[in-house]
Write an enzyme that holds these catalytic residues in place. Structure first.
Site, PDB file in Angstrom:
ATOM      1  N   SER A   1      -8.973  24.147  -5.880  1.00 17.77           N
ATOM      2  CA  SER A   1      -9.478  23.960  -4.521  1.00 17.77           C
ATOM      3  C   SER A   1      -9.715  25.300  -3.812  1.00 17.77           C
ATOM      4  CB  SER A   1      -8.470  23.135  -3.717  1.00 17.77           C
ATOM      5  OG  SER A   1      -7.271  23.859  -3.597  1.00 17.77           O
ATOM      6  N   THR A   2     -10.548  25.261  -2.804  1.00 16.88           N
ATOM      7  CA  THR A   2     -10.834  26.469  -2.028  1.00 16.88           C
ATOM      8  C   THR A   2      -9.563  26.968  -1.341  1.00 16.88           C
ATOM      9  OG1 THR A   2     -13.133  25.830  -1.759  1.00 16.88           O
ATOM     10  CG2 THR A   2     -12.262  27.391  -0.148  1.00 16.88           C
TER      11      THR A   2
ATOM     12  N   GLU B   1     -13.457  29.624  -9.259  1.00 19.03           N
ATOM     13  CA  GLU B   1     -14.343  28.446  -9.287  1.00 19.03           C
ATOM     14  C   GLU B   1     -13.704  27.408  -8.383  1.00 19.03           C
ATOM     15  OE1 GLU B   1     -17.187  28.348 -10.588  1.00 19.03           O
ATOM     16  OE2 GLU B   1     -17.253  29.672 -12.330  1.00 19.03           O
TER      17      GLU B   1
ATOM     18  N   CYS C   1     -16.117  19.102 -10.001  1.00 20.52           N
ATOM     19  CA  CYS C   1     -16.431  20.105  -8.975  1.00 20.52           C
ATOM     20  C   CYS C   1     -17.905  20.079  -8.622  1.00 20.52           C
ATOM     21  CB  CYS C   1     -16.014  21.480  -9.458  1.00 20.52           C
ATOM     22  SG  CYS C   1     -16.665  21.886 -11.082  1.00 20.52           S
TER      23      CYS C   1
HETATM   24  P1  NAD Z   1      -5.507  22.737  -6.588  1.00 14.97           P
HETATM   25  O1  NAD Z   1      -6.073  23.943  -5.925  1.00 14.97           O
HETATM   26  O2  NAD Z   1      -4.636  21.844  -5.817  1.00 14.97           O
HETATM   27  O3  NAD Z   1      -4.685  23.144  -7.881  1.00 14.97           O
HETATM   28  C1  NAD Z   1      -5.254  23.932  -8.922  1.00 14.97           C
HETATM   29  C2  NAD Z   1      -4.170  24.726  -9.619  1.00 14.97           C
HETATM   30  O4  NAD Z   1      -3.646  25.736  -8.754  1.00 14.97           O
HETATM   31  C3  NAD Z   1      -2.980  23.892 -10.075  1.00 14.97           C
HETATM   32  O5  NAD Z   1      -2.620  24.311 -11.371  1.00 14.97           O
HETATM   33  C4  NAD Z   1      -1.900  24.268  -9.055  1.00 14.97           C
HETATM   34  O6  NAD Z   1      -0.586  24.133  -9.538  1.00 14.97           O
HETATM   35  C5  NAD Z   1      -2.221  25.714  -8.807  1.00 14.97           C
HETATM   36  N1  NAD Z   1      -1.706  26.258  -7.541  1.00 14.97           N
HETATM   37  C6  NAD Z   1      -1.425  25.588  -6.407  1.00 14.97           C
HETATM   38  N2  NAD Z   1      -1.014  26.452  -5.445  1.00 14.97           N
HETATM   39  C7  NAD Z   1      -1.060  27.684  -5.976  1.00 14.97           C
HETATM   40  C8  NAD Z   1      -0.811  28.991  -5.484  1.00 14.97           C
HETATM   41  N3  NAD Z   1      -0.408  29.197  -4.224  1.00 14.97           N
HETATM   42  N4  NAD Z   1      -0.992  30.049  -6.310  1.00 14.97           N
HETATM   43  C9  NAD Z   1      -1.429  29.852  -7.578  1.00 14.97           C
HETATM   44  N5  NAD Z   1      -1.684  28.636  -8.103  1.00 14.97           N
HETATM   45  C10 NAD Z   1      -1.505  27.565  -7.318  1.00 14.97           C
HETATM   46  O7  NAD Z   1      -6.808  21.961  -7.162  1.00 14.97           O
HETATM   47  P2  NAD Z   1      -6.872  20.530  -7.878  1.00 14.97           P
HETATM   48  O8  NAD Z   1      -6.597  19.483  -6.828  1.00 14.97           O
HETATM   49  O9  NAD Z   1      -6.070  20.545  -9.121  1.00 14.97           O
HETATM   50  O10 NAD Z   1      -8.418  20.446  -8.292  1.00 14.97           O
HETATM   51  C11 NAD Z   1      -9.414  19.877  -7.498  1.00 14.97           C
HETATM   52  C12 NAD Z   1     -10.247  20.966  -6.845  1.00 14.97           C
HETATM   53  O11 NAD Z   1     -10.729  21.875  -7.840  1.00 14.97           O
HETATM   54  C13 NAD Z   1     -11.477  20.434  -6.157  1.00 14.97           C
HETATM   55  O12 NAD Z   1     -11.660  21.097  -4.928  1.00 14.97           O
HETATM   56  C14 NAD Z   1     -12.616  20.821  -7.112  1.00 14.97           C
HETATM   57  O13 NAD Z   1     -13.881  20.940  -6.517  1.00 14.97           O
HETATM   58  C15 NAD Z   1     -12.114  22.107  -7.663  1.00 14.97           C
HETATM   59  N6  NAD Z   1     -12.755  22.400  -8.944  1.00 14.97           N
HETATM   60  C16 NAD Z   1     -13.672  23.421  -9.012  1.00 14.97           C
HETATM   61  C17 NAD Z   1     -14.325  23.678 -10.207  1.00 14.97           C
HETATM   62  C18 NAD Z   1     -15.352  24.773 -10.315  1.00 14.97           C
HETATM   63  O14 NAD Z   1     -15.746  25.093 -11.425  1.00 14.97           O
HETATM   64  N7  NAD Z   1     -15.790  25.358  -9.223  1.00 14.97           N
HETATM   65  C19 NAD Z   1     -14.033  22.907 -11.333  1.00 14.97           C
HETATM   66  C20 NAD Z   1     -13.091  21.886 -11.232  1.00 14.97           C
HETATM   67  C21 NAD Z   1     -12.446  21.647 -10.021  1.00 14.97           C
END
Ligand code: NAD
Length: 480
Positions: A233-234, A254, A288
């Protein structure tokens, strides 16, 4: 090999063998539940910061010898690792289906495992030669790419195997070691994928550390990590930018998207309906770069709504392991609640539900029915926010400049699409969209040789192809 060896060395090309290989024999564990049924899929280790330190230490030890092998020898090992994925493909797909929820068929679990293998193979086969920049008799300068060292790979839960491989494959190809932090929702898929490739890779080169946010944050701040590849996520992307600042880490981010599609008045509604459907509903909308807002010209608005509704009505949703399904549940309760809340806000505003919008809250699993919403305003939360689920708002437009402004009116810019029978007109509209990729008469299709990345708050850095390899190296110019 003795019969005893057979017992302690599970065969990773069977489902039971794969699950046995990744089931911890000691330490804290956590049950992972099937989002379609609530059944226990398996046990994931709960790794600690000490485990993270050990993984980074092992990677640091393994990396120099891997880098010293050179591109050709590394590529040969990577091809064997891709062969190992192919040999275990069905077992991997079954585990992915059970843990993530996505069906085996359609553009889902088997497709994802195939993608992981294909991306690994392509990274292995992609040349990246030193490039002479100037050679004019007085000046000679060339640029090449040195390994970074140890790369941290942090991933989401929607495409856990494929996205982890998008991070691991170019990192290995460029001579790096990798510490992988999968989403806490889908650790088994990534543990299994890495167990399979680790049958071939040198010890310590790729390690999975299975934990929550604290482990991700520990990776992003660690001085032993030279680069973080992050997909998620962003909001988390912004946290990683901050926590990586003290060590000036390289980052590829990403992040989230809210992709618009624009259907021009000359498009053929019947011909584009299935493409529109899968652009939005691939992986049950948990993608995404899925189509998340559809703008249709007034002339063909009703026809597009009708054709899309017909496609949606015939796509079966259900338990992923049932071969007939092509749509599955949301992966987790939190995502179900987000989707349900956004549809409710659309209904409350008086928008028209073409199909869906009525989840059965008594039934098991996080199933949200395929939902199409028409006659909805741009400022509705379902249009402004990323739904990340099986719901598509369909908006009406009459003026091209106006619709382009509406498409661009969000602070993210991952992908976009233009749908038309006139390629020249479609390309002209595409060039005006503020996104990293624009597809024409398609949405969300990625290819291992075509660079992919976001604009605005969808992130920075490119993945895939030669550009993707460069992102996993440190550029060095030799001048002289
Ligand atoms: P998320 O950001 O909640 O989690 C992603 C990962 O980050 C997890 O492994 C989580 O444990 C880790 N994380 C959480 N907090 C952290 C921190 N403070 N420091 C480091 N790591 C941390 O995302 P999600 O809910 O798993 O995925 C969905 C999101 O991902 C959607 O917004 C989607 O659009 C995006 N996404 C983007 C792409 C792309 O290629 N641009 C691809 C797939 C998903």
């Amino acid at each position: 090999m003795t019969s005893n060896d057979t017992l302690v060395t599970p065969k990773l090309d069977t489902y039971d063998g794969l699950l046995a290989a990744i089931t911890p024999s000691a330490g804290d564990t956590r049950e992972i539940l099937d989002p379609a049924t609530g059944a226990v899929v398996g046990l994931a280790p709960v790794h600690t910061v000490d485990d993270l330190e050990a993984a980074i230490a092992a990677a640091t030890l393994a990396q120099p010898a891997w880098a010293a092998l050179g591109h050709d020898a590394r590529s040969a090992v990577m091809v064997r690792a891709a062969d190992a994925i192919d040999a275990a493909a069905e077992a991997l797909a079954q585990l992915l289906s059970r843990e993530q929820g996505k069906p085996l068929n359609g553009p889902n679990a088997r497709f994802e495992v195939g993608g992981a293998s294909a991306w690994l193979r392509t990274a292995a086969a992609t040349p990246l030669e030193s490039e002479v920049l100037i050679d004019d008799g007085t000046t000679h300068a060339a640029i090449s790419y040195r390994p970074i060292g140890v790369v941290g790979a942090i991933g989401p839960w929607n495409w856990p195997m494929m996205i982890s491989m998008w991070q691991i494959a170019p990192a290995l190809r460029m001579g790096n070691a990798v510490v992988v932090k999968p989403s806490e929702y889908t650790p088994l898929s990534v543990l299994a994928l890495v167990a399979v490739v680790n049958q071939v890779l040198p010890e310590g080169l790729v390690t999975v550390v299975s934990g929550g946010r604290a482990i991700g944050a520990g990776l992003a701040v660690h001085p032993g990590i030279g680069k973080v590849m992050f997909t998620g996520s962003t909001a988390t992307g912004k946290a990683i930018i901050k926590s990586s600042a003290d060590t000036v880490k390289r980052l590829t981010l990403e992040l989230g998207g809210n992709d618009a599609g624009i259907v021009l008045p000359d498009a053929d509604p019947a011909a584009i309906a299935e493409g529109l459907f899968w652009g939005a509903f691939i992986n049950t909308g948990q993608t995404c770069a899925a189509l998340k807002r559809l703008y249709v010209h007034d002339d063909i608005y009703d026809a597009v709504c009708e054709e899309l509704t017909a496609v949606a009505a015939r796509m079966p949703m259900g338990v992923g392991m049932d071969e007939s399904n092509v749509l599955g549940p949301l992966q987790n309760q939190a995502q179900f609640d987000i989707v349900a809340g956004l549809v409710q806000s659309a209904k409350d505003s008086g928008a028209r539900v073409l199909i869906g919008g009525n989840p059965d809250l008594e039934a098991p699993g996080f199933f949200y029915p395929t939902t199409l919403i028409a006659d909805i305003d741009d400022d509705n939360p379902l249009v402004r926010e990323e739904q990340f689920g099986p719901v598509l708002p369909i908006l009406r437009y009459t003026d091209l400049d106006d619709v382009i402004a509406r498409a661009n009116s969000v602070d993210v810019g991952l992908g976009g699409s233009v749908w038309s029978s006139d390629l020249v007109a479609a390309r002209a509209v595409a060039a005006r969209l503020e996104t990293g990729t624009v597809w024409i008469n398609a949405h969300g299709a990625v290819h291992p040789m075509i660079p992919f990345g976001g604009a605005k708050q969808s992130g920075y850095g490119l993945e895939f192809g030669v550009e993707g390899l460069k992102a996993l190296g440190v550029p060095q110019v030799i001048n002289g």
